[in-house]
Design a protein around this motif. Structure first.
Motif, PDB file in Angstrom:
ATOM      1  N   SER A   1      27.949 -11.049   7.481  1.00 14.18           N
ATOM      2  CA  SER A   1      26.848 -10.203   6.991  1.00 14.18           C
ATOM      3  C   SER A   1      26.591  -9.081   7.988  1.00 14.18           C
ATOM      4  O   SER A   1      26.423  -9.336   9.183  1.00 14.18           O
ATOM      5  CB  SER A   1      25.552 -11.010   6.815  1.00 14.18           C
ATOM      6  N   TRP A   2      26.543  -7.857   7.483  1.00 20.29           N
ATOM      7  CA  TRP A   2      26.198  -6.698   8.312  1.00 20.29           C
ATOM      8  C   TRP A   2      24.679  -6.559   8.325  1.00 20.29           C
ATOM      9  O   TRP A   2      24.062  -6.275   7.296  1.00 20.29           O
ATOM     10  CB  TRP A   2      26.844  -5.432   7.749  1.00 20.29           C
ATOM     11  N   ILE A   3      24.098  -6.755   9.494  1.00 18.79           N
ATOM     12  CA  ILE A   3      22.640  -6.718   9.642  1.00 18.79           C
ATOM     13  C   ILE A   3      22.278  -5.716  10.737  1.00 18.79           C
ATOM     14  O   ILE A   3      22.764  -5.821  11.867  1.00 18.79           O
ATOM     15  CB  ILE A   3      22.092  -8.115  10.004  1.00 18.79           C
TER      16      ILE A   3
ATOM     17  N   SER B   1      18.904   5.339  11.521  1.00 19.01           N
ATOM     18  CA  SER B   1      18.328   4.938  10.238  1.00 19.01           C
ATOM     19  C   SER B   1      19.116   3.765   9.670  1.00 19.01           C
ATOM     20  O   SER B   1      20.285   3.558  10.009  1.00 19.01           O
ATOM     21  CB  SER B   1      18.341   6.098   9.235  1.00 19.01           C
ATOM     22  N   TYR B   2      18.482   3.010   8.781  1.00 16.67           N
ATOM     23  CA  TYR B   2      19.163   1.893   8.133  1.00 16.67           C
ATOM     24  C   TYR B   2      20.299   2.385   7.249  1.00 16.67           C
ATOM     25  O   TYR B   2      21.358   1.762   7.173  1.00 16.67           O
ATOM     26  CB  TYR B   2      18.165   1.081   7.299  1.00 16.67           C
ATOM     27  N   GLU B   3      20.075   3.517   6.583  1.00 14.42           N
ATOM     28  CA  GLU B   3      21.107   4.059   5.706  1.00 14.42           C
ATOM     29  C   GLU B   3      22.378   4.369   6.505  1.00 14.42           C
ATOM     30  O   GLU B   3      23.492   4.048   6.083  1.00 14.42           O
ATOM     31  CB  GLU B   3      20.595   5.325   5.008  1.00 14.42           C
ATOM     32  N   GLN B   4      22.194   4.971   7.678  1.00 13.89           N
ATOM     33  CA  GLN B   4      23.331   5.309   8.514  1.00 13.89           C
ATOM     34  C   GLN B   4      24.049   4.047   9.003  1.00 13.89           C
ATOM     35  O   GLN B   4      25.268   3.950   8.939  1.00 13.89           O
ATOM     36  CB  GLN B   4      22.866   6.142   9.709  1.00 13.89           C
ATOM     37  N   GLY B   5      23.275   3.071   9.475  1.00 10.82           N
ATOM     38  CA  GLY B   5      23.873   1.847   9.981  1.00 10.82           C
ATOM     39  C   GLY B   5      24.644   1.094   8.920  1.00 10.82           C
ATOM     40  O   GLY B   5      25.788   0.668   9.134  1.00 10.82           O
ATOM     41  N   HIS B   6      24.042   0.931   7.744  1.00 12.70           N
ATOM     42  CA  HIS B   6      24.701   0.158   6.699  1.00 12.70           C
ATOM     43  C   HIS B   6      25.895   0.893   6.101  1.00 12.70           C
ATOM     44  O   HIS B   6      26.806   0.261   5.563  1.00 12.70           O
ATOM     45  CB  HIS B   6      23.693  -0.242   5.626  1.00 12.70           C
ATOM     46  N   ALA B   7      25.909   2.221   6.224  1.00 12.10           N
ATOM     47  CA  ALA B   7      27.062   2.984   5.747  1.00 12.10           C
ATOM     48  C   ALA B   7      28.294   2.737   6.613  1.00 12.10           C
ATOM     49  O   ALA B   7      29.424   2.977   6.181  1.00 12.10           O
ATOM     50  CB  ALA B   7      26.737   4.476   5.731  1.00 12.10           C
ATOM     51  N   TRP B   8      28.082   2.241   7.842  1.00 13.96           N
ATOM     52  CA  TRP B   8      29.212   1.945   8.721  1.00 13.96           C
ATOM     53  C   TRP B   8      30.174   0.932   8.099  1.00 13.96           C
ATOM     54  O   TRP B   8      31.370   1.007   8.330  1.00 13.96           O
ATOM     55  CB  TRP B   8      28.703   1.377  10.049  1.00 13.96           C
TER      56      TRP B   8
ATOM     57  N   VAL C   1      34.385   3.938  11.032  1.00 12.19           N
ATOM     58  CA  VAL C   1      33.866   3.283  12.232  1.00 12.19           C
ATOM     59  C   VAL C   1      33.657   1.790  11.999  1.00 12.19           C
ATOM     60  O   VAL C   1      33.958   0.961  12.871  1.00 12.19           O
ATOM     61  CB  VAL C   1      32.558   3.962  12.713  1.00 12.19           C
ATOM     62  N   GLY C   2      33.173   1.434  10.821  1.00 12.04           N
ATOM     63  CA  GLY C   2      32.959   0.023  10.517  1.00 12.04           C
ATOM     64  C   GLY C   2      34.261  -0.738  10.342  1.00 12.04           C
ATOM     65  O   GLY C   2      34.393  -1.891  10.771  1.00 12.04           O
ATOM     66  N   ARG C   3      35.232  -0.100   9.699  1.00 12.07           N
ATOM     67  CA  ARG C   3      36.524  -0.751   9.523  1.00 12.07           C
ATOM     68  C   ARG C   3      37.217  -0.979  10.868  1.00 12.07           C
ATOM     69  O   ARG C   3      37.849  -2.021  11.085  1.00 12.07           O
ATOM     70  CB  ARG C   3      37.408   0.080   8.591  1.00 12.07           C
ATOM     71  N   GLU C   4      37.071  -0.009  11.780  1.00  8.43           N
ATOM     72  CA  GLU C   4      37.668  -0.170  13.100  1.00  8.43           C
ATOM     73  C   GLU C   4      36.957  -1.261  13.895  1.00  8.43           C
ATOM     74  O   GLU C   4      37.606  -2.071  14.581  1.00  8.43           O
ATOM     75  CB  GLU C   4      37.608   1.154  13.861  1.00  8.43           C
TER      76      GLU C   4
END
Length: 322
Positions: free
Chosen positions: A129-131, A100-107, A112-115
């Protein structure tokens, strides 16, 4: 260093998608143009940009290395294209991991996103930009909904792990960037292709497709496709210029999510008009694809390096928190 940048800097932004304008066309090209205009305004002309759409500056797969060595200033590029050089990059197109977009953008603000940001920074990249984009399946024959539907077909997946998923489901995998899919579909070199909803539209794959599986009901194909800047280039900018780049990049993420969702819906109308059979991914089919993905694709990714293992662990933790 400041004196070296006293004159306006003209930075090049590369991408493989069809060109347009700020108001019309593929939203990824529009985002690049919006970014360029807003950063130029905020830096009072201190930073200017030239946009090179349609792989007109360099081949899609060459962009990652060029960003890393400072030979390219910026690119909006599918991160998984860098998987051969940096295996951790394939976390950006891991089948069934993001649904889902919500899950992806929450990274972005999650561990996980910081790593991932840290790893890319070490590779010489700055994520501006996170896309995220959901994707569907265009097929020259029957609709592709369940894993068994790809058996015996020549299919494009888009990443090493997506290819493994397709192999496990019985397909023959064909590797190519998204801007080459149309010719392969026309010639019969491909029977089906997985790609983003926006690319399904922009590359006019409906002209050679008889069926479409949309992402309106969910997707196991979610692509991280960031706008990135070479770290070498970024570190040459003044602090106010860096701040402008990052602020505008973050502000455009809302536009990207809205546009990607709109294309998930719009693609169905485009293909229906051409006479294609339309089906939507559903929860039952999605669970089947996830089960196949967990068997080998996820496991093999985690075994490729310590960095891959850590990213996968953190991504799975983010699923558990939803």
């Amino acid at each position: 260093m400041q004196s070296a940048w006293a004159q306006p800097a003209n930075l090049k932004i590369s991408h493989q998608f069809p060109g347009g304008s700020i108001a019309e066309g593929d939203f990824r090209d529009r985002l690049c143009r919006m970014f360029a205009a807003d950063v130029e305004r905020r830096t009072r002309g201190g930073l200017k940009f030239s946009i090179y759409p349609g792989a007109s500056l360099m081949a899609p797969n060459a962009q990652f290395a060029a960003l890393r060595n400072g030979g390219l200033d910026m690119a909006l590029v599918p991160l998984s294209y860098a998987g051969a050089e940096a295996p951790e990059a394939n976390i950006g197109l891991m089948p069934g991991l993001v649904t889902s977009y919500e899950q992806g953008h929450a990274w972005k603000d999650a561990p996980v996103g910081r790593e991932l940001t840290r790893i890319l920074h070490e590779q010489g990249l700055v994520v501006v930009s996170w896309i995220w984009q959901a994707g569907g399946v265009a097929s020259r024959g029957k609709p592709i909904l369940h894993p068994e539907d790809v058996a015996g077909l020549k299919v494009r997946g888009g990443s090493r792990e997506m290819d493994r998923l397709l192999l496990d489901a019985g397909a023959t995998v064909v590797n190519m960037p998204s801007n080459e899919i149309q010719a392969a579909m026309r010639s019969g070199a491909l029977d089906a292709a997985l790609t983003s909803s926006t690319s399904l539209i922009s590359f006019r794959l409906h002209e050679s497709s008889r069926a479409l599986t949309t992402a309106r009901g969910g997707a196991y194909w979610f692509m991280f496709e960031p706008l990135m800047m070479s770290r070498t280039v970024f570190e040459r900018l003044s602090k106010p210029q860096q701040a402008a780049v990052m602020a505008v990049g973050a502000e455009l993420e809302g536009f990207a999510r809205k546009a990607a969702r709109a294309d998930d819906a719009a693609v169905a109308a485009v293909y229906a008009k051409s006479g294609a059979q339309i089906v939507d991914m559903n929860a039952e089919a999605l669970r089947k694809w996830q089960a196949v993905a967990r068997t080998n694709a996820w496991r093999e990714f985690g075994e490729r390096s310590a960095g891959c293992a850590k990213l996968l662990e953190l991504a799975e933790q983010s699923i558990a928190m939803i």
